[in-house]
Scaffold this motif. Structure first.
Motif, short mmCIF file in Angstrom:
data_model
loop_
_atom_site.label_atom_id
_atom_site.label_comp_id
_atom_site.label_asym_id
_atom_site.label_seq_id
_atom_site.Cartn_x
_atom_site.Cartn_y
_atom_site.Cartn_z
N MET A 1 0.83 -1.20 0.00
CA MET A 1 0.00 0.00 0.00
C MET A 1 0.87 1.26 0.00
SD MET A 1 -3.20 0.87 -0.17
CE MET A 1 -3.78 -0.79 -0.09
N PHE A 2 1.84 1.32 0.90
CA PHE A 2 2.77 2.44 0.96
C PHE A 2 4.15 1.93 0.56
CE2 PHE A 2 -0.63 3.65 3.83
CZ PHE A 2 -0.87 4.96 3.44
N SER A 3 4.82 2.65 -0.33
CA SER A 3 6.07 2.15 -0.90
C SER A 3 7.29 2.43 -0.03
CB SER A 3 6.28 2.75 -2.29
OG SER A 3 6.36 4.17 -2.22
N GLU A 4 7.25 3.47 0.81
CA GLU A 4 8.45 3.84 1.58
C GLU A 4 8.37 3.49 3.07
OE1 GLU A 4 10.02 7.62 -1.05
OE2 GLU A 4 8.88 8.04 0.76
N ILE A 5 7.21 3.03 3.53
CA ILE A 5 7.06 2.65 4.93
C ILE A 5 6.30 1.33 5.02
CG2 ILE A 5 7.16 4.97 5.93
CD1 ILE A 5 4.16 5.12 5.84
N THR A 6 6.55 0.60 6.10
CA THR A 6 5.87 -0.67 6.31
C THR A 6 4.69 -0.44 7.23
OG1 THR A 6 8.01 -1.77 6.13
CG2 THR A 6 6.19 -3.07 7.02
N CYS A 7 3.51 -0.87 6.78
CA CYS A 7 2.27 -0.65 7.55
C CYS A 7 1.46 -1.93 7.59
CB CYS A 7 1.40 0.40 6.87
SG CYS A 7 2.14 2.00 6.76
N LYS A 8 0.59 -1.97 8.59
CA LYS A 8 -0.43 -3.02 8.59
C LYS A 8 -1.78 -2.34 8.68
CE LYS A 8 -0.26 -3.84 13.53
NZ LYS A 8 -0.16 -4.78 14.61
N ARG A 9 -2.74 -2.89 8.01
CA ARG A 9 -4.08 -2.30 8.00
C ARG A 9 -4.80 -2.60 9.30
NH1 ARG A 9 -8.89 -2.68 3.60
NH2 ARG A 9 -10.32 -1.37 4.76
N ASP A 10 -5.51 -1.60 9.80
CA ASP A 10 -6.32 -1.77 11.00
C ASP A 10 -7.76 -2.01 10.57
OD1 ASP A 10 -7.74 -1.65 13.34
OD2 ASP A 10 -6.91 0.27 14.00
N PHE A 11 -8.19 -3.26 10.55
CA PHE A 11 -9.52 -3.61 10.09
C PHE A 11 -10.60 -3.28 11.12
CE2 PHE A 11 -6.83 -6.19 7.33
CZ PHE A 11 -7.40 -5.93 6.10
N ASN A 12 -10.20 -2.93 12.33
CA ASN A 12 -11.17 -2.57 13.37
C ASN A 12 -11.51 -1.08 13.37
OD1 ASN A 12 -11.36 -5.22 14.45
ND2 ASN A 12 -9.40 -4.90 15.47
N ALA A 13 -10.80 -0.29 12.58
CA ALA A 13 -11.01 1.16 12.56
C ALA A 13 -12.29 1.52 11.81
CB ALA A 13 -9.81 1.84 11.92
N LYS A 14 -12.82 2.71 12.13
CA LYS A 14 -14.05 3.19 11.48
C LYS A 14 -13.81 3.62 10.04
CE LYS A 14 -15.69 4.90 15.91
NZ LYS A 14 -15.92 6.09 16.71
N SER A 15 -12.58 4.07 9.74
CA SER A 15 -12.24 4.48 8.38
C SER A 15 -11.02 3.67 7.92
CB SER A 15 -11.92 5.98 8.35
OG SER A 15 -10.83 6.26 9.22
N LEU A 16 -10.63 3.83 6.67
CA LEU A 16 -9.46 3.13 6.14
C LEU A 16 -8.24 3.59 6.94
CD1 LEU A 16 -8.26 1.22 4.02
CD2 LEU A 16 -8.01 3.20 2.51
N SER A 17 -7.65 2.68 7.71
CA SER A 17 -6.57 3.05 8.62
C SER A 17 -5.42 2.07 8.55
CB SER A 17 -7.09 3.09 10.07
OG SER A 17 -8.09 4.05 10.20
N PHE A 18 -4.22 2.62 8.75
CA PHE A 18 -3.00 1.83 8.73
C PHE A 18 -2.14 2.20 9.93
CE2 PHE A 18 -4.48 2.46 4.45
CZ PHE A 18 -4.44 1.19 3.89
N ASN A 19 -1.41 1.23 10.44
CA ASN A 19 -0.47 1.46 11.54
C ASN A 19 0.94 1.20 11.02
OD1 ASN A 19 -2.44 1.89 13.67
ND2 ASN A 19 -2.93 -0.26 13.41
N VAL A 20 1.83 2.16 11.23
CA VAL A 20 3.22 2.01 10.82
C VAL A 20 3.90 1.02 11.76
CG1 VAL A 20 5.42 3.22 10.55
CG2 VAL A 20 3.30 4.34 9.86
N VAL A 21 4.70 0.12 11.22
CA VAL A 21 5.40 -0.86 12.05
C VAL A 21 6.92 -0.66 12.04
CG1 VAL A 21 3.56 -2.57 11.87
CG2 VAL A 21 5.41 -2.59 10.20
N ASP A 22 7.41 0.29 11.28
CA ASP A 22 8.86 0.56 11.22
C ASP A 22 9.35 1.21 12.52
OD1 ASP A 22 9.03 -0.36 8.57
OD2 ASP A 22 8.50 1.60 7.78
N ASP A 23 10.64 1.05 12.80
CA ASP A 23 11.26 1.67 13.98
C ASP A 23 11.43 3.17 13.82
OD1 ASP A 23 11.41 -0.73 15.33
OD2 ASP A 23 13.44 -1.16 14.62
N TYR A 24 11.55 3.65 12.61
CA TYR A 24 11.59 5.08 12.32
C TYR A 24 10.78 5.33 11.07
CZ TYR A 24 14.98 3.99 8.69
OH TYR A 24 15.59 3.47 7.57
N VAL A 25 10.32 6.56 10.91
CA VAL A 25 9.41 6.86 9.80
C VAL A 25 9.79 8.19 9.17
CG1 VAL A 25 7.01 7.26 9.17
CG2 VAL A 25 7.55 5.68 11.01
N VAL A 26 9.92 8.20 7.86
CA VAL A 26 10.05 9.43 7.09
C VAL A 26 8.77 9.55 6.27
CG1 VAL A 26 11.33 10.64 5.30
CG2 VAL A 26 12.57 9.25 6.98
#
Length: 142
Positions: A1-26
């Motif tokens: 879904m995102f090319s520069e960061i690693t995310c997992k989708r949050d299927f419990n969220a009310k809207s389309l949501s992702f959680n970043v799993v990387d140790d640092y984020v740009v």
């Protein structure tokens, strides 16, 4: 879904949501463009940069369209900070009036202050920062 960061989708969220799993984020222009692309089929996209509800800084990048209405709500124990990355957003602050925020402008809303949010632009992207941990009961809606 995102090319520069690693995310997992949050299927419990009310809207389309992702959680970043990387140790640092740009969060680059590429990431913002990918949020814009997701807004073509969704009225709201949320990218949670914090690692979870218990983290002491809750930092989200949120994309909304002009069809999105975030109803009046307040945090009972925490201030919020908003910074517009793209577009123009209207905050309707209870007992104060409407505040228009443009790109690179920042707004702090004190705790116990009701506000609603709409995008004046076709789409807008903004940062939302609030102290953690996240507690559902801290947010009250009208």
């Amino acid at each position: 879904m995102f090319s520069e960061i690693t995310c997992k989708r949050d299927f419990n969220a009310k809207s389309l949501s992702f959680n970043v799993v990387d140790d640092y984020v740009v969060l680059s222009k590429v990431t913002m463009a990918e949020i814009s692309k997701l807004l073509k089929d969704n009225n709201m996209v949320r990218l949670c940069v914090h690692s979870g509800k218990s983290e002491l800084t809750q930092f989200m990048v949120i994309g909304i369209t002009s069809k999105t209405y975030i109803r009046p709500h307040k945090n009972t124990s925490k201030d919020k900070i908003y910074c517009v990355v793209k577009g123009v957003i209207e905050f309707d602050i209870y007992k104060t009036g409407k505040i228009i925020l443009k790109e690179k402008e920042i707004l702090k809303i004190k705790k116990n202050t009701y506000a609603s949010i709409v995008s004046i632009s076709d789409e807008s992207i903004y940062h939302e920062i609030v102290s953690g941990p996240f507690v559902d009961s801290d947010t009250e809606y009208v």
